[in-house]
Motif scaffolding. Structure first.
Motif, PDB file in Angstrom:
ATOM      1  N   ALA A  46      -9.223   1.685   7.786  1.00 28.04           N
ATOM      2  CA  ALA A  46     -10.551   2.137   8.797  1.00 28.04           C
ATOM      3  C   ALA A  46     -10.920   0.907   9.735  1.00 28.04           C
ATOM      4  N   GLU A  47     -10.639  -0.093   9.288  1.00 28.13           N
ATOM      5  CA  GLU A  47     -11.161  -1.496  10.000  1.00 28.13           C
ATOM      6  C   GLU A  47     -10.342  -1.313  11.171  1.00 28.13           C
ATOM      7  N   SER A  48      -8.957  -0.792  11.433  1.00 35.32           N
ATOM      8  CA  SER A  48      -8.067  -0.796  12.660  1.00 35.32           C
ATOM      9  C   SER A  48      -8.088   0.525  13.098  1.00 35.32           C
ATOM     10  N   ALA A  49      -8.337   1.523  12.528  1.00 37.16           N
ATOM     11  CA  ALA A  49      -8.207   3.162  12.854  1.00 37.16           C
ATOM     12  C   ALA A  49      -8.896   3.610  14.114  1.00 37.16           C
ATOM     13  N   ARG A  50      -8.290   4.039  15.232  1.00 39.07           N
ATOM     14  CA  ARG A  50      -8.787   4.642  16.237  1.00 39.07           C
ATOM     15  C   ARG A  50      -9.095   6.040  15.976  1.00 39.07           C
ATOM     16  N   VAL A  51      -8.508   6.609  15.283  1.00 40.62           N
ATOM     17  CA  VAL A  51      -8.524   8.108  15.100  1.00 40.62           C
ATOM     18  C   VAL A  51      -8.583   8.284  13.421  1.00 40.62           C
ATOM     19  N   ARG A  52      -9.693   8.856  12.891  1.00 40.26           N
ATOM     20  CA  ARG A  52      -9.637   8.932  11.516  1.00 40.26           C
ATOM     21  C   ARG A  52      -9.131  10.364  10.955  1.00 40.26           C
ATOM     22  N   THR A  53      -8.474  11.207  11.635  1.00 39.24           N
ATOM     23  CA  THR A  53      -8.097  12.374  11.168  1.00 39.24           C
ATOM     24  C   THR A  53      -7.233  12.319   9.928  1.00 39.24           C
ATOM     25  N   LEU A  55      -6.788   9.773   8.196  1.00 38.87           N
ATOM     26  CA  LEU A  55      -7.043   8.394   7.452  1.00 38.87           C
ATOM     27  C   LEU A  55      -7.251   8.490   5.857  1.00 38.87           C
ATOM     28  N   VAL A  56      -7.468   9.903   5.236  1.00 39.36           N
ATOM     29  CA  VAL A  56      -7.500  10.052   4.029  1.00 39.36           C
ATOM     30  C   VAL A  56      -6.062  10.127   3.347  1.00 39.36           C
ATOM     31  N   VAL A  57      -5.101  10.924   4.076  1.00 40.10           N
ATOM     32  CA  VAL A  57      -3.720  10.973   3.670  1.00 40.10           C
ATOM     33  C   VAL A  57      -3.072   9.772   3.665  1.00 40.10           C
ATOM     34  N   LEU A  58      -3.331   8.965   4.674  1.00 41.38           N
ATOM     35  CA  LEU A  58      -2.547   7.535   4.952  1.00 41.38           C
ATOM     36  C   LEU A  58      -3.239   6.746   3.681  1.00 41.38           C
ATOM     37  N   ALA A  59      -4.523   6.521   3.261  1.00 39.99           N
ATOM     38  CA  ALA A  59      -5.075   5.943   2.159  1.00 39.99           C
ATOM     39  C   ALA A  59      -4.354   6.175   0.813  1.00 39.99           C
ATOM     40  N   GLU A  60      -3.979   7.520   0.752  1.00 42.27           N
ATOM     41  CA  GLU A  60      -3.548   7.759  -0.663  1.00 42.27           C
ATOM     42  C   GLU A  60      -1.847   7.276  -0.799  1.00 42.27           C
ATOM     43  N   ARG A  61      -1.325   7.358   0.447  1.00 43.02           N
ATOM     44  CA  ARG A  61       0.222   6.727   0.692  1.00 43.02           C
ATOM     45  C   ARG A  61      -0.096   5.361   0.312  1.00 43.02           C
ATOM     46  N   LEU A  62      -0.995   4.519   0.869  1.00 39.72           N
ATOM     47  CA  LEU A  62      -0.977   3.208   0.833  1.00 39.72           C
ATOM     48  C   LEU A  62      -1.376   2.644  -0.593  1.00 39.72           C
ATOM     49  N   ALA A  63      -2.408   3.480  -1.207  1.00 37.28           N
ATOM     50  CA  ALA A  63      -2.533   3.178  -2.704  1.00 37.28           C
ATOM     51  C   ALA A  63      -1.562   3.598  -3.614  1.00 37.28           C
ATOM     52  N   ALA A  64      -0.640   4.518  -3.387  1.00 43.79           N
ATOM     53  CA  ALA A  64       0.352   4.700  -3.973  1.00 43.79           C
ATOM     54  C   ALA A  64       1.526   3.778  -3.872  1.00 43.79           C
ATOM     55  N   GLU A  65       1.745   3.244  -2.701  1.00 43.28           N
ATOM     56  CA  GLU A  65       2.437   2.180  -2.611  1.00 43.28           C
ATOM     57  C   GLU A  65       1.833   0.607  -3.611  1.00 43.28           C
ATOM     58  N   ARG A  66       0.833   0.527  -3.358  1.00 39.38           N
ATOM     59  CA  ARG A  66       0.210  -0.575  -4.228  1.00 39.38           C
ATOM     60  C   ARG A  66       0.149  -0.425  -5.589  1.00 39.38           C
ATOM     61  N   LEU A  67      -0.199   0.668  -5.931  1.00 39.96           N
ATOM     62  CA  LEU A  67       0.188   1.095  -7.590  1.00 39.96           C
ATOM     63  C   LEU A  67       1.579   0.845  -7.959  1.00 39.96           C
ATOM     64  N   ASP A  68       2.535   1.472  -7.256  1.00 40.06           N
ATOM     65  CA  ASP A  68       3.979   0.921  -7.572  1.00 40.06           C
ATOM     66  C   ASP A  68       4.216  -0.527  -7.694  1.00 40.06           C
ATOM     67  N   ALA A  69       3.939  -1.080  -6.583  1.00 39.28           N
ATOM     68  CA  ALA A  69       3.920  -2.770  -6.734  1.00 39.28           C
ATOM     69  C   ALA A  69       3.275  -3.456  -7.807  1.00 39.28           C
ATOM     70  N   LEU A  70       2.114  -2.629  -7.960  1.00 37.48           N
ATOM     71  CA  LEU A  70       1.321  -3.545  -9.291  1.00 37.48           C
ATOM     72  C   LEU A  70       1.969  -2.981 -10.592  1.00 37.48           C
ATOM     73  N   SER A  71       2.829  -1.800 -10.622  1.00 33.89           N
ATOM     74  CA  SER A  71       3.546  -1.483 -12.015  1.00 33.89           C
ATOM     75  C   SER A  71       4.498  -2.543 -12.109  1.00 33.89           C
ATOM     76  N   HIS A  72       5.243  -2.613 -10.832  1.00 38.19           N
ATOM     77  CA  HIS A  72       6.502  -3.685 -11.073  1.00 38.19           C
ATOM     78  C   HIS A  72       5.985  -5.093 -11.471  1.00 38.19           C
ATOM     79  N   VAL A  73       4.882  -5.649 -10.934  1.00 38.36           N
ATOM     80  CA  VAL A  73       4.427  -6.825 -11.362  1.00 38.36           C
ATOM     81  C   VAL A  73       4.104  -7.042 -12.828  1.00 38.36           C
ATOM     82  N   LYS A  74       3.479  -5.828 -13.440  1.00 37.20           N
ATOM     83  CA  LYS A  74       2.963  -5.679 -14.655  1.00 37.20           C
ATOM     84  C   LYS A  74       4.207  -5.505 -15.640  1.00 37.20           C
ATOM     85  N   GLY A  75       5.436  -5.410 -15.066  1.00 37.69           N
ATOM     86  CA  GLY A  75       6.503  -5.240 -15.903  1.00 37.69           C
ATOM     87  C   GLY A  75       6.619  -3.801 -16.377  1.00 37.69           C
TER      88      GLY A  75
END
Length: 211
Positions: A46-53, A55-75
């Motif tokens: 949201a900090e850089s978004a011009r249109v928020r239409t 944003l909810v979908v993109l936040a879920e996709r970003l969170a999933a990528e972060r969770l996948d990365a965190l799973s990898h880090v945790k082994g």
């Protein structure tokens, strides 16, 4: 000590994404952890978004990528494939091209991510155009902020013009590709940048272990 209550979502629709991710990561992350991560992803975008239409979908996709990365880090058991992260300033040009080209060329043999130290609102249209010309689809891509999880999960971090803004962690292979920024450049120049990145991708693939 009483546990602090979970944060209030800035958009009530985030609860649906939290529920989906909670099912997907059941046994790995608590719903509370997932809720905090999806809210944080929303607020960062949201900090850089011009249109928020979307944003909810993109936040879920970003969170999933972060969770996948965190799973990898945790082994957690994973695919065991090499993980490559491309970082530039805005994640709207060079790093998007590099990630898309590597994913296209690697055909599932590399886990690819990209991010920006100061993520833009949208991918440069001319970048999408020159990749489409090369048979690479960038329609679903969006600029993502650089987060600790994706850096920690990466085996190779490739910086592209973001200088010292990318954190350096021990045990990672770091490369710097001094490629021209395509922002504002004519399409002929952006095509040359695409081809330059593609040549670097060829060298990178040759250096990765065989699958």
């Amino acid at each position: 000590m009483t546990a602090s209550p979970p944060p209030v979502p800035p958009d009530e629709r985030l609860a649906t994404g939290t529920a989906r991710l909670s099912v997907r990561y059941q046994g790995h992350f608590s719903p509370e952890t997932i809720q905090r991560l999806i809210i944080d992803s929303y607020e960062r975008l949201a900090e850089s978004a011009r249109v928020r239409t979307h944003l909810v979908v993109l936040a879920e996709r970003l969170a999933a990528e972060r969770l996948d990365a965190l799973s990898h880090v945790k082994g957690a058991p994973g695919c065991g494939l090499p993980r490559v992260l491309f970082v530039c300033s805005h994640n709207a040009g060079r790093s998007q091209m590099a990630a898309a080209l590597l994913a296209h060329r690697a055909q599932g043999h590399v886990v690819v991510s990209s991010a920006g130290t100061h993520a833009a609102a949208a991918v440069e249209p001319v970048v999408t155009q020159v990749l489409t010309e090369a048979g690479v689809d960038l329609a679903a891509a969006f600029p993502k902020p650089l987060t600790d999880e994706v850096v920690q999960a990466a085996d190779i971090v490739i910086t592209m013009g973001c200088g010292d803004a990318c954190p350096v962690l021990p045990g990672r292979r770091y490369l710097d590709w001094p490629v021209t920024d395509p922002e504002g450049a004519p399409i002929a120049v952006v095509r040359d940048i695409r081809d330059e990145i593609d040549a670097l991708i060829t060298e990178l693939l040759a250096s990765l272990p065989s699958s």
